[in-house]
Write an enzyme that holds these catalytic residues in place. Structure first.
Site, PDB file in Angstrom:
ATOM      1  N   ALA A 131       0.779  -0.940  -0.070  1.00  0.00           N
ATOM      2  CA  ALA A 131      -0.232  -0.057  -0.658  1.00  0.00           C
ATOM      3  C   ALA A 131       0.144   1.562   0.046  1.00  0.00           C
ATOM      4  CB  ALA A 131      -0.604  -0.213   1.172  1.00  0.00           C
ATOM      5  N   TYR A 132       2.324   1.285   0.450  1.00  0.00           N
ATOM      6  CA  TYR A 132       2.718   1.990   0.667  1.00  0.00           C
ATOM      7  C   TYR A 132       3.464   2.928  -0.198  1.00  0.00           C
ATOM      8  CZ  TYR A 132       7.079   5.141   2.028  1.00  0.00           C
ATOM      9  OH  TYR A 132       8.116   5.931   1.673  1.00  0.00           O
ATOM     10  N   VAL A 133       4.412   1.513  -1.001  1.00  0.00           N
ATOM     11  CA  VAL A 133       4.512   1.388  -2.345  1.00  0.00           C
ATOM     12  C   VAL A 133       3.921   1.936  -3.616  1.00  0.00           C
ATOM     13  CG1 VAL A 133       5.843   0.486  -4.586  1.00  0.00           C
ATOM     14  CG2 VAL A 133       6.561  -0.190  -2.016  1.00  0.00           C
TER      15      VAL A 133
END
Length: 219
Positions: A131-133
């Site tokens: 999700a961060y990437v």
């Protein structure tokens, strides 16, 4: 002297950037959610304005950017494992910052991203990391597609070690560590140099002084 709005103004990179900009004769405008952070940041030389990245809309972002000459997006959803905050802060905050900058007629925009976010992720990637990437990847794509005078800085693994003033900067720099203080120094240098508009560079610790690395990355 110029006024630089910093979204995520209480973050670790942002606090180093406040110091660097103040020492360079600029006015950092730290945008934070919590009023109790005001005194600390003012003590570092910042003007403080309140902005809730997740709850406020683009109009509020524009109002927060009023009178500024550039925007630095340095916010992050934190390391608490909250997937939704990766979308609402790392992506949503960036999208609202881009729209807000347009609304405030602020052309210059520097975004702090992360190294390697365009790389394909393995199938077994942790959901939070994915999700961060993906949030950083999509935020960078949106900024590149905008009509703003953008620069994207993609640091490697961030550390709290002392500044070294020695970095490696460029589109193909391999993964590595970099101090938050050195990231802030690069952002400050990039803001001073119109030749960095339209550049997307990886950033890790290296051998070149920051000013030299910024010049060399443009060649």
């Amino acid at each position: 002297m110029s006024r630089i709005a910093i979204v995520g103004g209480h973050g670790k990179v942002a606090q180093h950037l406040i110091t660097a900009l103040s020492e360079g004769g600029h006015t950092p405008v730290a945008l934070v959610r919590k009023p109790e952070q005001r005194a600390e940041l003012e003590g570092k030389g910042a003007e403080v304005r309140l902005l809730d990245i997740e709850q406020d809309g683009a109009d509020e972002f524009s109002a927060a950017f009023a009178g500024c000459d550039a925007v630095v997006f340095a916010a992050g959803g934190g390391a608490d494992g909250n997937i939704e905050r990766k979308r609402t802060v790392d992506l949503g905050g960036s999208l609202k910052s881009i729209e807000g900058a347009r609304g405030a007629d602020v052309r210059r925009f520097v975004q702090v991203s992360a190294i390697g976010v365009d790389d394909e992720l393995p199938e077994d990637t942790d959901d939070v990391w994915r999700a961060y990437v993906e949030a950083k990847r999509d935020a960078d794509a949106a900024l590149r597609d905008s009509d703003l005078d953008w620069t994207i800085i993609r640091p490697g693994r961030l550390t709290d070690d002392a500044a070294t003033d020695r970095v490696a900067l460029g589109p193909d720099v391999e993964r590595g560590d970099v101090t938050r203080a050195d990231v802030a120094a690069v952002i400050a240098a990039v803001l001073e140099d119109r030749g960095t508009v339209g550049a997307q560079w990886n950033l890790v610790g290296g051998d070149q002084p920051v000013a030299e690395a910024v010049r060399s990355a443009q060649s």
